[in-house]
Structure formats: C-alpha cells, structure tokens
Write a protein that holds these residues in place. Structure first.
Motif, mmCIF file in Angstrom:
data_model
loop_
_atom_site.group_PDB
_atom_site.id
_atom_site.type_symbol
_atom_site.label_atom_id
_atom_site.label_comp_id
_atom_site.label_asym_id
_atom_site.label_seq_id
_atom_site.Cartn_x
_atom_site.Cartn_y
_atom_site.Cartn_z
ATOM 1 N N CYS A 301 0.755 -1.180 0.108
ATOM 2 C CA CYS A 301 0.067 -0.065 0.048
ATOM 3 C C CYS A 301 0.788 1.127 -0.101
ATOM 4 O O CYS A 301 1.812 1.267 0.520
ATOM 5 N N GLY A 302 0.309 2.038 -0.583
ATOM 6 C CA GLY A 302 1.032 3.612 -0.461
ATOM 7 C C GLY A 302 2.354 3.708 -0.968
ATOM 8 O O GLY A 302 2.796 3.190 -1.932
ATOM 9 N N SER A 303 3.184 4.095 -0.233
ATOM 10 C CA SER A 303 4.732 4.321 -0.574
ATOM 11 C C SER A 303 5.184 3.177 -0.614
ATOM 12 O O SER A 303 6.388 2.892 -1.515
ATOM 13 N N ALA A 304 5.230 2.097 0.280
ATOM 14 C CA ALA A 304 5.478 0.820 0.118
ATOM 15 C C ALA A 304 5.235 0.046 -1.426
ATOM 16 O O ALA A 304 6.042 -0.527 -2.053
ATOM 17 N N VAL A 347 5.538 -5.499 0.788
ATOM 18 C CA VAL A 347 6.272 -4.612 1.333
ATOM 19 C C VAL A 347 5.517 -3.595 2.364
ATOM 20 O O VAL A 347 4.485 -3.274 2.025
ATOM 21 N N SER A 348 6.190 -3.452 3.575
ATOM 22 C CA SER A 348 5.713 -2.798 4.660
ATOM 23 C C SER A 348 6.380 -2.409 5.617
ATOM 24 O O SER A 348 7.349 -3.034 6.024
ATOM 25 N N GLN A 349 6.370 -1.095 5.798
ATOM 26 C CA GLN A 349 7.248 -0.476 6.966
ATOM 27 C C GLN A 349 6.696 -0.955 8.466
ATOM 28 O O GLN A 349 7.575 -1.595 9.067
ATOM 29 N N SER A 350 5.538 -0.865 8.697
ATOM 30 C CA SER A 350 5.108 -1.311 9.852
ATOM 31 C C SER A 350 5.094 -2.917 10.201
ATOM 32 O O SER A 350 4.918 -3.340 11.175
ATOM 33 N N THR A 353 0.052 -3.613 8.245
ATOM 34 C CA THR A 353 -0.990 -2.999 7.413
ATOM 35 C C THR A 353 -2.107 -4.056 7.062
ATOM 36 O O THR A 353 -1.740 -5.159 6.451
ATOM 37 N N VAL A 399 4.497 10.418 9.677
ATOM 38 C CA VAL A 399 3.442 9.541 9.023
ATOM 39 C C VAL A 399 4.009 9.538 7.594
ATOM 40 O O VAL A 399 3.895 8.415 6.831
ATOM 41 N N ALA A 400 4.593 10.609 6.748
ATOM 42 C CA ALA A 400 5.024 10.424 5.483
ATOM 43 C C ALA A 400 6.401 9.885 5.412
ATOM 44 O O ALA A 400 7.307 10.122 6.070
ATOM 45 N N SER A 401 6.117 8.766 4.841
ATOM 46 C CA SER A 401 7.398 7.683 4.673
ATOM 47 C C SER A 401 8.660 8.295 3.977
ATOM 48 O O SER A 401 8.245 8.697 2.692
ATOM 49 N N LEU A 486 2.758 11.563 -4.076
ATOM 50 C CA LEU A 486 1.985 11.004 -2.739
ATOM 51 C C LEU A 486 2.700 11.866 -1.634
ATOM 52 O O LEU A 486 1.700 12.434 -0.808
ATOM 53 N N LYS A 487 3.879 12.041 -1.808
ATOM 54 C CA LYS A 487 4.373 12.672 -0.555
ATOM 55 C C LYS A 487 3.767 14.185 -0.557
ATOM 56 O O LYS A 487 3.512 14.603 0.511
ATOM 57 N N GLU A 490 0.190 14.353 0.452
ATOM 58 C CA GLU A 490 -0.355 14.034 1.775
ATOM 59 C C GLU A 490 0.076 14.860 3.109
ATOM 60 O O GLU A 490 -0.626 15.073 3.936
ATOM 61 N N VAL A 607 -1.755 1.384 9.209
ATOM 62 C CA VAL A 607 -3.362 1.255 8.979
ATOM 63 C C VAL A 607 -3.475 -0.178 9.078
ATOM 64 O O VAL A 607 -3.552 -1.044 8.287
HETATM 65 O O1 M6R Z 1 3.401 0.217 6.931
HETATM 66 P P1 M6R Z 1 3.205 0.245 5.606
HETATM 67 O O2 M6R Z 1 4.377 0.328 4.666
HETATM 68 O O3 M6R Z 1 2.647 -1.196 5.052
HETATM 69 O O4 M6R Z 1 2.227 1.352 5.079
HETATM 70 C C1 M6R Z 1 1.742 1.384 3.832
HETATM 71 C C2 M6R Z 1 1.158 3.042 3.786
HETATM 72 O O5 M6R Z 1 0.105 3.279 4.517
HETATM 73 C C3 M6R Z 1 2.337 3.920 3.886
HETATM 74 O O6 M6R Z 1 3.443 3.627 2.976
HETATM 75 C C4 M6R Z 1 1.987 5.269 3.373
HETATM 76 O O7 M6R Z 1 1.569 5.536 2.074
HETATM 77 C C5 M6R Z 1 2.843 6.482 3.733
HETATM 78 N N1 M6R Z 1 2.899 6.582 5.402
HETATM 79 C C6 M6R Z 1 2.880 7.482 2.929
HETATM 80 O O8 M6R Z 1 3.774 8.375 3.155
#
Ligand code: M6R
Length: 610
Positions: A301-304, A347-350, A353, A399-401, A486-487, A490, A607
């Motif tokens: 999702c999103g940046s990932a 792919v996911s930061q957290s 998701t 929040v902005a990755s 996106l950056k 947001e 999320v």
């Molecule tokens: O934790 P995640 O990488 O799975 O989150 C996915 C997106 O919600 C996340 O990359 C979001 O788009 C960024 N915070 C935007 O900067």
C-alpha cells in the motif's frame, strides 16, 4: 492508527501514560484518554482532540493519581471523534482501551441490550467492555472472562484492560492488532509499539494472537494462552535507543528521517554483501529458490507499493522476470491468478498493514511463496512470511514515509541483482559492478541532500498557491514520480497526480492551464528526448515547469522555469537519489503552508484496519 499503552510500577501512572502516548502520536489520532487506579477505584479522564487537550482538561478537572492504568489515542472508526466516544470505555467493573475493529459488534450489542445493558457511545469498543463485564459478572475470573469474550469477537483487537476488583494489575490480549509487553525493573508496560516505552525499557515480549498478559509491579508479567495455560516468552531487546525516537534538534521528524537515509541504506545493504555481491541466504533466499520463480507479484500500500513500482522496472529490465505490482486492497479481493511457483513480495514499513497482511495470507493459501520486506521487527507480516528481508531504517515516526521508502528501494535492488545473476541474465562482472554502485548510494544520497535542499526550498515557495499539479516522467522516472506526488499531497494538501509523460496527450493535457506547476523527472538517458518533447508540450500550454535531470544534460532553452540537477550516477539507481528532492519539495511546501508536517490531517502511520 489507535495507540495503546498501559503501566504498572512505582512512577506516577498518568505521567507515564501521557508520555508514552506522546511517543505514539505519530500513528495518528483524534482523541485520547487514560484510566488509572486511585486506590481501589478506576479514575477515567478522556478528551476529544490531541493529548495536550487531555492534559489541559486534567489540569482543570484533576489528574488521576495512582501507579497502574491504561491509556489510548483513538483514530475514529465507529462514531465521530468526541469525548464520549474516546477510550477508555467501561462496564460495571471493567474498563478497557482497544485498537482494531470488531466486525460483529452490532450482533453483540443487540445481545447485550437484550440483557438490559445500556450504551453511552457509538463505538464497537464499548461493546467489548460490556461483553467482558457481562462474562466477568458471571464467571468472576478475569482471565477466563477475557477468554470467553475474545472467543465471541470477530475482527481485530488489541486490548488493555483493568478490572476494578484487581487494583494495580493490567491485563492485555490481542488478535491481529499489534501489542507488546515492556519489561522493566519493578515496572511493566503494554504498548502498541516499542517507541512508546523505549525511554523506560528496551526489553519486551511480543504477544501472539489470543495470548493474555497479566502485569503487576511485584509479580512481573505472566502470559497465558487461550486455554489458560502459562506460556513462556522470549525476551527481546530493541537495538536502538531513545534518540531514535526523538527529534534530535530537527524541527520535524520528517526532515530528521530524510537526513537519516544514508545511514539507513548502509544498515540495510552492508550486512547483505559478501565478496562484493548480495547474499540473502540468511533471509532464506538463495539462487535455487530464485531460479524456480515463475512470476513475481509485489503487493503493498502507499509508499511501500511505490517502491514496488521501481522494483518492477528494475527486475523486469535486468532479471527479465515478469512483475505485477498490486495495491493490496485490490489484490485481496480480485481473485488473483497466483499459485505454486509464483512469488509474492509484500512490502511494509510497519508490518501490520491490514490489507497487506490479508493479501499475504491469501497468496499463501493459494500456494504461492511469500517474501516480506519489512521494517518493524517481529511484526505480523514479518512473522508470517516464508522469507523475510528486514529493512533497517530504525523507527520511522513521521507519517510521511521517507527513509523507510528509501531502504525498500535498496532492498528491491539487492533482490533484483541477485535474481538477475541467479537467472543468468547478468554475469559476475556486471553483478559486482551493480553491487559496488549500490554501495556508493549512501554517500551519493548525502551529497544530493546537501546539493538540493536550497533549490527544493525555493521551488516549494512556487507551489504554495497551486491548487493542483502534475508529476510526469517515463520508465523509472514515472515509477518514482508516483512517490513524489503522494509525498506532496499527503503533507501539503495540494492535489497532485503522477502521470506517464507519454500518456498526457490521451486526456490529461487538457488540465494544463497557465502557471500550473508540472514537475518533470527526466533522468533516464534512453528516454530523455521523449520526455523533453512532453515537457515542451506542457510548456507550450502555459505550465510552470520544474525539471529534474542529470548534471550535464542538454536542457533546451525556455522549456523549464527551474532546473534541478542530480549528480551523474548509475542510471538504474537514480531513483534513490532523485527521491530526495521530491521529499524535500514536499517537506518545505508543507512547512511553509504551516501544516502539521509529521501528523498530516486524517492520516495514520500504521493502517491496521481495512
Ligand atoms: O506500514 P506500511 O508500509 O505497510 O504502510 C503502507 C502505507 O500506508 C504507507 O506507505 C503510506 O502510504 C505512507 N505513510 C505515505 O507516506
């Protein structure tokens, strides 16, 4: 999304809860509350708005005074943000905070109403509090009543619970939503994430699905499974310290994290290099596994997901393997054609998701192999994937990755190089060459931050009055500009779209009016002339063009209002450099607009619900 904390120990509980919640602010929220034992009574304070509103309210109405309690920041799902809907919620003897969504709350509420129970709020959480209280009133055993309650719940939850009959004990349970148990000296914690408690302890347990933890000051932490059996847990230690979650003199986390990118790349890439070549053996990825891959799907999702777009161009180009990039929320519901032999990269930061996790589980069910690229250690996606590559960005608070996206890119390259070599698409010389160039990126990114900060700042002043803008590019530049767009939207709240430059003439060019900003990324030599033609087309229709290209590119006169030049470098790796000014432009636009850069409106960092 919602943040949960809990504390039992010797400190002022309200202060600990507020301070720990402050460290979870990055997750996004619209109300906050705490519940603290004052002797044998549970005292609740809650408020719509930010933590400072709660603190103000407590100054006027009195701060709950005690040594054990729970706290919460709420990101509204069921019911508007209001004092009443804020957590904690209570039954007669039970008070709790909740992260997640209870899907069957309506049926449960109906059942409880038929039992004569009344509800104050619109939340699904109050239903859980009343249900737990209902079971507790019959069973009188807190753990058994938690087990009975969670068996009834459908959906996701992490719960922090206090029972009036058990002063100075905190209970916790989770399914799908994350929760950790912090272990200190004569004090213990619960939290949605490690940053909340890092100032008190680095040691923690990961709570598994349906496990129940009981925390007290003197008896420590006990964990039970859903059959009421004691579980022994492995104590983990966070390998970063309190500085990692502080601003360290920077005005915002976002700019701190942009500056941390060179280190984040080093931490991610260096441990995976052996004899000048990527080696992902420790992640269960080896040439044999790679040779057997049929199709690749990158789902996120999103940046990932945007890092996956860059990955697609790179993998297809050098490893000649088909890659489909999918938005997780689409993938999970479109009955994808996947199966044995396919590889799904999540792919996911957290690592939490909800849509990405569901997509990964679906792929597993269908027999595909799953590879997770995740930043958060021990997160659910990391734990459930067949193969795992951790990115080592450290905690990302804004929040902005930025740095998490950057290291996701670096892993895409590691993977692409190894795949290309395993499949015989590049020889050892090329393999080592690409790797050596990847190893140069931290230094190059540092240089680009230094070189482009001032011009990015200038460019951002020109965007302040724009209602809308376009990012255009071809190939890798197009993939990258998706993230740039996106950056910007947001955090600056300016509408923008990223468009494949060659597609403009098929409709979108009608949007161009006088002075509309267009950020044109043109760094790929093979496509340079083509993109320049597209830039001329928008310029001729009055656009204000900001062009990003390589040093030494021949920029035709009068096609751009601003030209931002990136040092010459291996072109396939240029997205790692060019994303820097795109991040900086978004950052400075947001700062100049006076926005809340790190916590943009309506957004949550992680999320964890659909
Ligand atoms: O934790 P995640 O990488 O799975 O989150 C996915 C997106 O919600 C996340 O990359 C979001 O788009 C960024 N915070 C935007 O900067």
């Amino acid at each position: 999304m919602c943040g949960i904390v809990g504390y039992v120990g010797h400190r002022d509980c309200s202060d600990v809860l507020v301070s720990a919640l402050t460290r979870l602010e990055y997750r996004g929220y619209d109300s906050a509350g705490i519940a603290v034992f004052e002797n044998d009574k549970i005292n609740v304070a809650k408020s719509k708005g930010k933590l400072k509103d709660l603190v103000e309210k407590m100054k006027i109405e009195g701060k709950p005074d005690g040594f054990a309690g729970i706290g919460h920041t709420r990101w509204a799902t069921h019911g508007e943000p209001s004092d009443i809907n804020s957590h904690p919620h209570s039954g007669a003897k039970v008070t709790l905070v909740h992260n997640g969504i209870i899907e069957n709350y309506k049926e449960l509420k109906e059942f409880l109403e038929n039992q004569g129970r009344e509800f104050l709020s619109d939340t699904d959480t109050e239903v859980v509090a009343q249900l737990l209280d209902y079971y507790y009133s019959h069973i009188n055993d807190p753990i058994r009543s938690i087990i009975e309650t969670t068996q009834e719940l459908k959906g996701s939850f992490a719960l922090g619970i206090v029972f009036e009959d058990f002063p100075n004990k905190v209970f916790a349970v989770r399914r799908e939503s994350p929760l950790i148990i912090g272990v200190g000296e004569d004090e213990n914690f619960i939290a949605s994430d490690v940053p909340a408690i890092i100032q008190y302890t680095k040691n923690y347990y990961l709570l598994e699905h349906d496990e129940i933890a009981v925390l007290s000051k003197n008896e420590g932490v006990r964990v039970f499974d859903s059959h009421y059996q004691i579980v022994s847990k492995e104590l983990k230690t966070a390998d970063w310290d309190v500085d990692a979650v502080g601003k360290c003199g920077y005005p915002h986390y976002m700019i701190k994290e942009i500056n941390e990118q060179p280190t984040a790349i080093k931490n991610t890439v260096l441990p995976r290099i052996k004899d000048g070549m990527p080696c992902l053996d420790e992640c269960n990825i080896n040439p044999e596994v790679l040779r057997n891959i049929r199709n690749i799907y990158i789902v996120a999702c999103g940046s990932a997901m945007h890092s996956g777009m860059v990955g697609k161009y790179v993998i297809e180009d050098i490893a000649r393997t088909a890659v489909t990039v999918d938005i997780a929320s689409e993938f999970r519901y479109r009955n994808p054609i996947i199966g044995k032999g396919d590889l799904i990269i999540i792919v996911s930061q957290s690592g939490e998701t909800a849509d990405s996790l569901a997509a990964m589980r679906l792929a597993k069910e269908k027999g595909a192999k799953t590879l997770a690229i995740v930043n958060a250690m021990g997160s659910t996606i990391a734990r459930e994937a067949d193969m795992l590559i951790y990115t080592h960005a450290g905690p990302e608070i804004s929040v902005a990755s930025t740095k998490a996206y950057m290291v996701q890119l670096s892993v895409m390259y590691l993977f692409a190089f190894e795949l290309a070599f395993a499949k015989g698409q590049i020889d050892e010389e090329k393999y080592k060459y690409y790797t050596s160039k990847l190893l140069e990126t931290p230094e190059m990114v540092e240089k680009v931050i230094a070189q482009t900060t001032e011009i990015s700042q200038k460019i951002s002043t020109k965007l302040l009055t724009a209602d809308s803008l376009l990012y255009i590019g071809r190939g890798l530049d197009y993939a990258l500009s998706m993230e740039g767009s996106l950056k910007l939207k947001e955090i600056s709240y300016i509408h923008s779209e990223s468009y494949a430059a060659g597609e403009l003439k098929h409709g979108t060019i009608s949007l161009i009016t006088k002075d509309m900003p267009v950020i044109a990324v043109a760094t790929q030599s093979a496509l340079y002339e083509k993109t320049v033609s597209n830039i001329k087309e928008v310029k001729a229709r009055g656009a204000k063009v900001i062009m990003i290209c390589q040093e030494g590119n021949d920029v035709p006169k009068d096609i751009a209002d601003y030209v931002l030049k990136i040092p010459n470098f291996e072109e396939i790796l240029l997205p790692m450099l060019v994303c820097v000014p795109l991040q900086l432009i978004a950052y400075y636009t947001s700062v100049q607009k006076g926005n809340d850069v790190d916590q943009p409106r309506n957004l949550a960092k992680s999320v964890t619900v659909e």
